[in-house]
Design a protein around this motif. Structure first.
Motif, PDB file in Angstrom:
ATOM      1  N   UNK A  95       0.828  -1.196   0.000  1.00  0.00           N
ATOM      2  CA  UNK A  95       0.000   0.000   0.000  1.00  0.00           C
ATOM      3  C   UNK A  95       0.866   1.251   0.000  1.00  0.00           C
ATOM      4  N   UNK A  96       0.373   2.299  -0.644  1.00  0.00           N
ATOM      5  CA  UNK A  96       1.115   3.552  -0.644  1.00  0.00           C
ATOM      6  C   UNK A  96       0.151   4.722  -0.519  1.00  0.00           C
ATOM      7  N   UNK A  97       0.681   5.865  -0.105  1.00  0.00           N
ATOM      8  CA  UNK A  97      -0.136   7.062   0.075  1.00  0.00           C
ATOM      9  C   UNK A  97       0.781   8.258   0.257  1.00  0.00           C
ATOM     10  N   UNK A  98       0.258   9.437  -0.009  1.00  0.00           N
ATOM     11  CA  UNK A  98       0.989  10.661   0.314  1.00  0.00           C
ATOM     12  C   UNK A  98       0.893  10.954   1.807  1.00  0.00           C
ATOM     13  N   UNK A  99       0.008  10.229   2.506  1.00  0.00           N
ATOM     14  CA  UNK A  99      -0.141  10.352   3.955  1.00  0.00           C
ATOM     15  C   UNK A  99       0.005   8.955   4.548  1.00  0.00           C
ATOM     16  N   UNK A 109      -1.563   7.299   7.739  1.00  0.00           N
ATOM     17  CA  UNK A 109      -2.985   6.955   7.813  1.00  0.00           C
ATOM     18  C   UNK A 109      -3.276   5.546   7.296  1.00  0.00           C
ATOM     19  N   UNK A 110      -2.279   4.892   6.697  1.00  0.00           N
ATOM     20  CA  UNK A 110      -2.497   3.566   6.122  1.00  0.00           C
ATOM     21  C   UNK A 110      -2.696   2.535   7.227  1.00  0.00           C
ATOM     22  N   UNK A 111      -3.659   1.648   7.024  1.00  0.00           N
ATOM     23  CA  UNK A 111      -3.834   0.501   7.912  1.00  0.00           C
ATOM     24  C   UNK A 111      -2.818  -0.559   7.479  1.00  0.00           C
ATOM     25  N   UNK A 112      -1.699  -0.620   8.189  1.00  0.00           N
ATOM     26  CA  UNK A 112      -0.607  -1.506   7.791  1.00  0.00           C
ATOM     27  C   UNK A 112      -1.004  -2.976   7.826  1.00  0.00           C
ATOM     28  N   UNK A 113      -2.024  -3.318   8.613  1.00  0.00           N
ATOM     29  CA  UNK A 113      -2.383  -4.722   8.786  1.00  0.00           C
ATOM     30  C   UNK A 113      -2.920  -5.367   7.518  1.00  0.00           C
ATOM     31  N   UNK A 144       4.241  -1.011   3.343  1.00  0.00           N
ATOM     32  CA  UNK A 144       3.631   0.286   3.029  1.00  0.00           C
ATOM     33  C   UNK A 144       4.719   1.293   2.680  1.00  0.00           C
ATOM     34  N   UNK A 145       4.347   2.270   1.842  1.00  0.00           N
ATOM     35  CA  UNK A 145       5.298   3.269   1.373  1.00  0.00           C
ATOM     36  C   UNK A 145       4.651   4.641   1.288  1.00  0.00           C
ATOM     37  N   UNK A 200       6.100   9.051  -2.660  1.00  0.00           N
ATOM     38  CA  UNK A 200       7.328   9.611  -3.217  1.00  0.00           C
ATOM     39  C   UNK A 200       8.517   8.666  -3.028  1.00  0.00           C
ATOM     40  N   UNK A 201       8.549   7.961  -1.889  1.00  0.00           N
ATOM     41  CA  UNK A 201       9.627   7.003  -1.651  1.00  0.00           C
ATOM     42  C   UNK A 201       9.445   5.755  -2.510  1.00  0.00           C
ATOM     43  N   UNK A 202       8.197   5.386  -2.759  1.00  0.00           N
ATOM     44  CA  UNK A 202       7.937   4.220  -3.597  1.00  0.00           C
ATOM     45  C   UNK A 202       8.515   4.420  -4.993  1.00  0.00           C
ATOM     46  N   UNK A 203       8.363   5.605  -5.525  1.00  0.00           N
ATOM     47  CA  UNK A 203       8.865   5.898  -6.871  1.00  0.00           C
ATOM     48  C   UNK A 203      10.369   5.661  -6.948  1.00  0.00           C
ATOM     49  N   UNK A 204      11.059   5.843  -5.832  1.00  0.00           N
ATOM     50  CA  UNK A 204      12.514   5.671  -5.810  1.00  0.00           C
ATOM     51  C   UNK A 204      12.933   4.289  -5.323  1.00  0.00           C
ATOM     52  N   UNK A 205      11.970   3.410  -5.088  1.00  0.00           N
ATOM     53  CA  UNK A 205      12.274   2.124  -4.437  1.00  0.00           C
ATOM     54  C   UNK A 205      12.208   0.937  -5.390  1.00  0.00           C
ATOM     55  N   UNK A 206      12.500   1.166  -6.666  1.00  0.00           N
ATOM     56  CA  UNK A 206      12.383   0.084  -7.651  1.00  0.00           C
ATOM     57  C   UNK A 206      13.259  -1.113  -7.285  1.00  0.00           C
TER      58      UNK A 206
END
Length: 347
Positions: free
Chosen positions: A108-112, A115-119, A124-125, A128-134
């Motif tokens: 899951x990813x979000x700009x916030x 707020x993500x329900x990690x469960x 989770x990302x 912006x970090x996901x884009x750099x995490x290839x």
């Protein structure tokens, strides 16, 4: 491993198509297919021959194409507020995706991100970090693939963790019973995703057979900063398999407790000692050349050489305070080789 993988980026913001393209461009092993959430929901919930909302049947050729063989990983926006056609959140689509792709990791990813329900996700990302995490995404898929290839039995699954030979049986006893016979295609609790979840959320995060930086420093009788400065003394010892190097290897060094003790024995003998000692914290401080300011101290009483690590409060997920046994209490006993979860007396 050099296989190419497919990631399915599901979003409700068409502007993020560019982000998906950037992610793809950062690895020559990752193809990223962008799909809008409303289109994915239409295909998976209602079938390709649904309607366009005005009673007109849609053309099946316009339906989103599920990657051949299914995606290797699903990247899902948590909020999904932008597209009024969908009207849900990431959590509302997770269930159907899990049913359709039970053996596929889902991030899951979000700009916030807070707020993500990690469960409900395997990781989770921040977007912006996901884009750099290839490269991390590709590495994770490699690890999921290795688990799948080693799914024949519990023994081969444990091999993915690369434990010291003397610890293999102890690791096996910690693996959930649902995985006792290896991976099972028709059992959603015995998939590569389930085993990976246990590794990441349980085995690697609970001290016992493995020790994180704070635990390792405490067992060696020094402050964590001293361990950082002098860890090479330990790593240069002629002892194999000292630290964790299996699947989902974290950025933080995790020491196999058994190998930490073997390392102290080796260093003690090399320095002219007998290789026999009562406490690792006293011997560790000695071998690392710690003076009084370098030695570990109890977070409760301030005396030197705490034996364990405790949380300040039962609600904390992770114990991070070196304490004496006498300055803490067991809050939750843990099974097998895991260390008990302790709570410190008033800090």
């Amino acid at each position: 491993m050099s296989d190419a993988y497919t990631a399915w980026w599901i979003d409700d913001d068409p502007d993020r198509r560019e982000s998906a393209e950037v992610l793809e461009g950062r690895s020559n092993r990752l193809a990223v297919e962008f799909e809008e959430a409303s289109e994915v929901a239409r295909e998976l919930w209602f079938g390709a021959e649904s309607t366009d909302g005005e009673g007109e049947a849609t053309d099946p050729s316009e339906a989103p194409i599920v990657p051949d063989g299914g995606p290797d990983i699903i990247l899902l926006d948590w909020k999904l507020y932008e597209d009024g056609q969908f009207g849900g959140t990431g959590k509302s689509i997770v269930g159907i995706l899990r049913d359709k792709f039970s053996g596929t990791p889902m991030y899951g990813f979000s700009s916030e991100v807070d707020l993500i329900d990690e469960s409900v996700f395997d990781d989770t990302f921040d977007v912006d970090k996901l884009v750099r995490a290839a490269e991390q995404v590709v590495s994770d898929i490699d690890d999921y693939r290795l688990i799948e290839e080693n799914g024949e039995s519990i023994e081969t699954l444990v091999d993915c963790l690369e434990p010291p030979e003397t610890d293999a049986e102890s690791v096996k006893k910690l693996v959930p019973r649902t995985l006792a016979d290896g991976l099972t295609a028709d059992d959603e609790e015995a998939t590569k995703v389930a085993f990976a979840e246990w590794i990441r959320d349980d085995f690697l995060s609970r001290p016992g057979l493995l020790l994180d930086r704070t635990w390792t420093a405490t067992k060696l009788g020094v402050e964590p900063e001293v361990l950082d400065e002098r860890e090479e003394i330990l790593l240069d010892a002629d002892v194999e398999n000292q630290t964790y190097s299996g699947v989902f290897e974290p950025s933080e060094t995790l020491w196999w407790k058994s190998k930490l003790i073997d390392t102290l024995v080796h260093l003690d003998i090399e320095s002219g000692g007998s290789g026999q000692f009562m406490n690792t914290w006293e011997k560790g401080a000695e071998l690392l050349g710690a003076d009084s300011e370098d030695e570990s101290t109890c977070a409760v009483c301030g005396d030197r050489f705490p034996e364990t690590v405790a949380a300040a409060d039962p609600s904390e997920k992770r114990a991070e305070h070196p304490v004496h046994f006498r300055c803490s209490d067991v809050y939750k006993s843990r099974m097998g080789s895991y260390a008990d979860f302790r709570v410190a007396d008033e800090l």
